[in-house]
Design a protein around this motif. Structure first.
Motif, PDB file in Angstrom:
ATOM      1  N   GLN A 264       0.818  -1.207   0.000  1.00 27.54           N
ATOM      2  CA  GLN A 264       0.000   0.000   0.000  1.00 27.54           C
ATOM      3  C   GLN A 264       0.853   1.259   0.000  1.00 27.54           C
ATOM      4  O   GLN A 264       0.616   2.187  -0.771  1.00 27.54           O
ATOM      5  CB  GLN A 264      -0.925   0.008   1.219  1.00 27.54           C
ATOM      6  CG  GLN A 264      -1.754   1.297   1.369  1.00 27.54           C
ATOM      7  CD  GLN A 264      -2.756   1.490   0.255  1.00 27.54           C
ATOM      8  OE1 GLN A 264      -3.376   0.528  -0.213  1.00 27.54           O
ATOM      9  NE2 GLN A 264      -2.941   2.738  -0.181  1.00 27.54           N
ATOM     10  N   VAL A 265       1.866   1.307   0.851  1.00 31.07           N
ATOM     11  CA  VAL A 265       2.663   2.531   0.944  1.00 31.07           C
ATOM     12  C   VAL A 265       3.542   2.717  -0.289  1.00 31.07           C
ATOM     13  O   VAL A 265       3.684   3.838  -0.800  1.00 31.07           O
ATOM     14  CB  VAL A 265       3.510   2.546   2.240  1.00 31.07           C
ATOM     15  CG1 VAL A 265       4.639   1.520   2.188  1.00 31.07           C
ATOM     16  CG2 VAL A 265       4.074   3.941   2.482  1.00 31.07           C
ATOM     17  N   VAL A 266       4.122   1.630  -0.808  1.00 28.26           N
ATOM     18  CA  VAL A 266       4.981   1.761  -1.981  1.00 28.26           C
ATOM     19  C   VAL A 266       4.166   2.152  -3.214  1.00 28.26           C
ATOM     20  O   VAL A 266       4.497   3.116  -3.921  1.00 28.26           O
ATOM     21  CB  VAL A 266       5.757   0.456  -2.251  1.00 28.26           C
ATOM     22  CG1 VAL A 266       6.500   0.537  -3.591  1.00 28.26           C
ATOM     23  CG2 VAL A 266       6.749   0.184  -1.129  1.00 28.26           C
ATOM     24  N   LEU A 267       3.085   1.432  -3.464  1.00 26.24           N
ATOM     25  CA  LEU A 267       2.276   1.726  -4.641  1.00 26.24           C
ATOM     26  C   LEU A 267       1.544   3.055  -4.495  1.00 26.24           C
ATOM     27  O   LEU A 267       1.385   3.803  -5.471  1.00 26.24           O
ATOM     28  CB  LEU A 267       1.266   0.599  -4.885  1.00 26.24           C
ATOM     29  CG  LEU A 267       1.862  -0.784  -5.165  1.00 26.24           C
ATOM     30  CD1 LEU A 267       0.755  -1.780  -5.473  1.00 26.24           C
ATOM     31  CD2 LEU A 267       2.870  -0.731  -6.303  1.00 26.24           C
ATOM     32  N   GLY A 268       1.099   3.350  -3.290  1.00 21.18           N
ATOM     33  CA  GLY A 268       0.398   4.611  -3.070  1.00 21.18           C
ATOM     34  C   GLY A 268       1.279   5.813  -3.340  1.00 21.18           C
ATOM     35  O   GLY A 268       0.872   6.764  -4.026  1.00 21.18           O
ATOM     36  N   GLN A 269       2.501   5.786  -2.817  1.00 24.07           N
ATOM     37  CA  GLN A 269       3.416   6.901  -3.056  1.00 24.07           C
ATOM     38  C   GLN A 269       3.858   6.927  -4.519  1.00 24.07           C
ATOM     39  O   GLN A 269       4.089   8.004  -5.086  1.00 24.07           O
ATOM     40  CB  GLN A 269       4.633   6.792  -2.134  1.00 24.07           C
ATOM     41  CG  GLN A 269       4.313   6.987  -0.668  1.00 24.07           C
ATOM     42  CD  GLN A 269       3.644   8.311  -0.382  1.00 24.07           C
ATOM     43  OE1 GLN A 269       4.124   9.357  -0.811  1.00 24.07           O
ATOM     44  NE2 GLN A 269       2.534   8.283   0.332  1.00 24.07           N
ATOM     45  N   LEU A 270       3.978   5.759  -5.136  1.00 23.37           N
ATOM     46  CA  LEU A 270       4.328   5.708  -6.557  1.00 23.37           C
ATOM     47  C   LEU A 270       3.263   6.424  -7.384  1.00 23.37           C
ATOM     48  O   LEU A 270       3.585   7.252  -8.245  1.00 23.37           O
ATOM     49  CB  LEU A 270       4.472   4.256  -7.002  1.00 23.37           C
ATOM     50  CG  LEU A 270       4.948   3.981  -8.433  1.00 23.37           C
ATOM     51  CD1 LEU A 270       5.623   2.612  -8.519  1.00 23.37           C
ATOM     52  CD2 LEU A 270       3.791   4.016  -9.429  1.00 23.37           C
ATOM     53  N   VAL A 271       1.997   6.108  -7.117  1.00 22.24           N
ATOM     54  CA  VAL A 271       0.907   6.740  -7.868  1.00 22.24           C
ATOM     55  C   VAL A 271       0.835   8.230  -7.555  1.00 22.24           C
ATOM     56  O   VAL A 271       0.693   9.071  -8.455  1.00 22.24           O
ATOM     57  CB  VAL A 271      -0.432   6.042  -7.557  1.00 22.24           C
ATOM     58  CG1 VAL A 271      -1.609   6.840  -8.124  1.00 22.24           C
ATOM     59  CG2 VAL A 271      -0.428   4.630  -8.128  1.00 22.24           C
ATOM     60  N   MET A 272       0.940   8.579  -6.284  1.00 22.83           N
ATOM     61  CA  MET A 272       0.856   9.981  -5.876  1.00 22.83           C
ATOM     62  C   MET A 272       1.937  10.821  -6.552  1.00 22.83           C
ATOM     63  O   MET A 272       1.658  11.876  -7.142  1.00 22.83           O
ATOM     64  CB  MET A 272       0.995  10.075  -4.350  1.00 22.83           C
ATOM     65  CG  MET A 272       1.075  11.494  -3.820  1.00 22.83           C
ATOM     66  SD  MET A 272      -0.483  12.379  -3.997  1.00 22.83           S
ATOM     67  CE  MET A 272      -0.071  13.908  -3.150  1.00 22.83           C
ATOM     68  N   PHE A 273       3.173  10.371  -6.482  1.00 18.87           N
ATOM     69  CA  PHE A 273       4.259  11.180  -7.030  1.00 18.87           C
ATOM     70  C   PHE A 273       4.375  11.057  -8.542  1.00 18.87           C
ATOM     71  O   PHE A 273       4.992  11.916  -9.176  1.00 18.87           O
ATOM     72  CB  PHE A 273       5.572  10.853  -6.325  1.00 18.87           C
ATOM     73  CG  PHE A 273       5.712  11.578  -5.016  1.00 18.87           C
ATOM     74  CD1 PHE A 273       6.311  12.817  -4.946  1.00 18.87           C
ATOM     75  CD2 PHE A 273       5.191  11.031  -3.858  1.00 18.87           C
ATOM     76  CE1 PHE A 273       6.411  13.493  -3.751  1.00 18.87           C
ATOM     77  CE2 PHE A 273       5.283  11.699  -2.647  1.00 18.87           C
ATOM     78  CZ  PHE A 273       5.896  12.942  -2.588  1.00 18.87           C
TER      79      PHE A 273
END
Length: 251
Positions: free
Chosen positions: A56-65
């Motif tokens: 969740q944190v890796v993919l979430g930050q990937l999508v966000m940034f």
């Protein structure tokens, strides 16, 4: 000069601009790395599952940034307008597809590098599990292309760099939040879960998460939807350029 030569010439020019001012690129890569490292223990504790929390944190930050990375796309295009150099490019034999490709290739490289850094960090440092690397690569490339086309569409629609920055800053946060990138969909209000599929970020999360799990069918569905978003955005950018966007007067 052939079409390929004209395209490569535009690519080289844009790579030179990036190299001379790498600050924004470095920032868009280092910021998500730091946030992932800081927030991963919190996500794991909140979700109660190490593998799901890390994903969740890796993919979430990937999508966000990646969404915030549209600022790089827009700056690349709007800088040409501010310097009135896009008019000169339009006066050359270069066609719209060549102009778009020449601007897109360096930015696409940056977006893929940004994603690669986060995914490698997740795998090597945080223990992110990847069932099908090829499927994950497909989802990541298509998402990067979607971001690229979206940034081009916005940049050729707004009237100034300030307007573009406002749209990207606000829009990225809203899209990421309502797509389940910042908070798992299961923890979001019902109304937010209902409208989540409207946003491309939702399909990016679905495609990347499904790829991690090795779910080929779900990944391909998400990839198809993202390609539809990308095609629509690319069409908008192409139409705007053909109609004379980039003239010295503001829209």
């Amino acid at each position: 000069m052939s079409s390929l030569d004209r395209t490569l010439s535009i690519v080289r020019g844009n790579v030179t601009l990036f190299v001379r001012d790498p600050g924004p690129l470095v920032g868009r890569i280092t910021q998500p790395v730091l946030l992932v490292l800081l927030m991963q223990p919190l996500y794991v504790a909140a979700i109660g599952d190490g593998a799901r929390g890390t994903a969740q944190v890796v993919l979430g930050q990937l999508v966000m940034f990646s969404l915030l990375g549209t600022s790089v796309v827009g700056s690349s295009i709007l800088t040409e307008r501010r310097w009135n150099t896009l008019d000169r490019l339009r006066a050359t034999p270069a066609r719209v597809p060549e102009l778009l490709t020449g601007k897109a290739v360096p930015v696409m490289g940056f977006l893929l590098l940004q994603q690669a850094v986060l995914l490698v960090l997740g795998v090597t440092v945080l223990g992110l599990e990847v069932t099908d690397p090829a499927l994950l690569l497909l989802a990541a490339v298509v998402w990067a292309a979607t971001v690229l086309c979206t940034g081009a569409a916005i940049a050729t629609t707004v009237g100034s760099l300030a307007q573009f920055s406002a749209v990207v800053d606000v829009g990225s946060t809203v899209v990421a939040g309502l797509s389940g990138a910042l908070v798992p969909l299961a923890a979001m209000p019902e109304w937010a879960r209902t409208i989540a599929p409207v946003w491309p970020g939702y399909w990016a999360m679905e495609g990347l998460r499904s790829a991690l799990d090795g779910d080929r069918e779900a990944t391909l569905v998400a990839v198809a939807v993202l390609l539809a978003f990308a095609a629509a955005a690319a069409a908008i950018a192409a139409v705007r350029l053909r109609r004379g966007w980039g003239r010295s007067t503001l829209l």
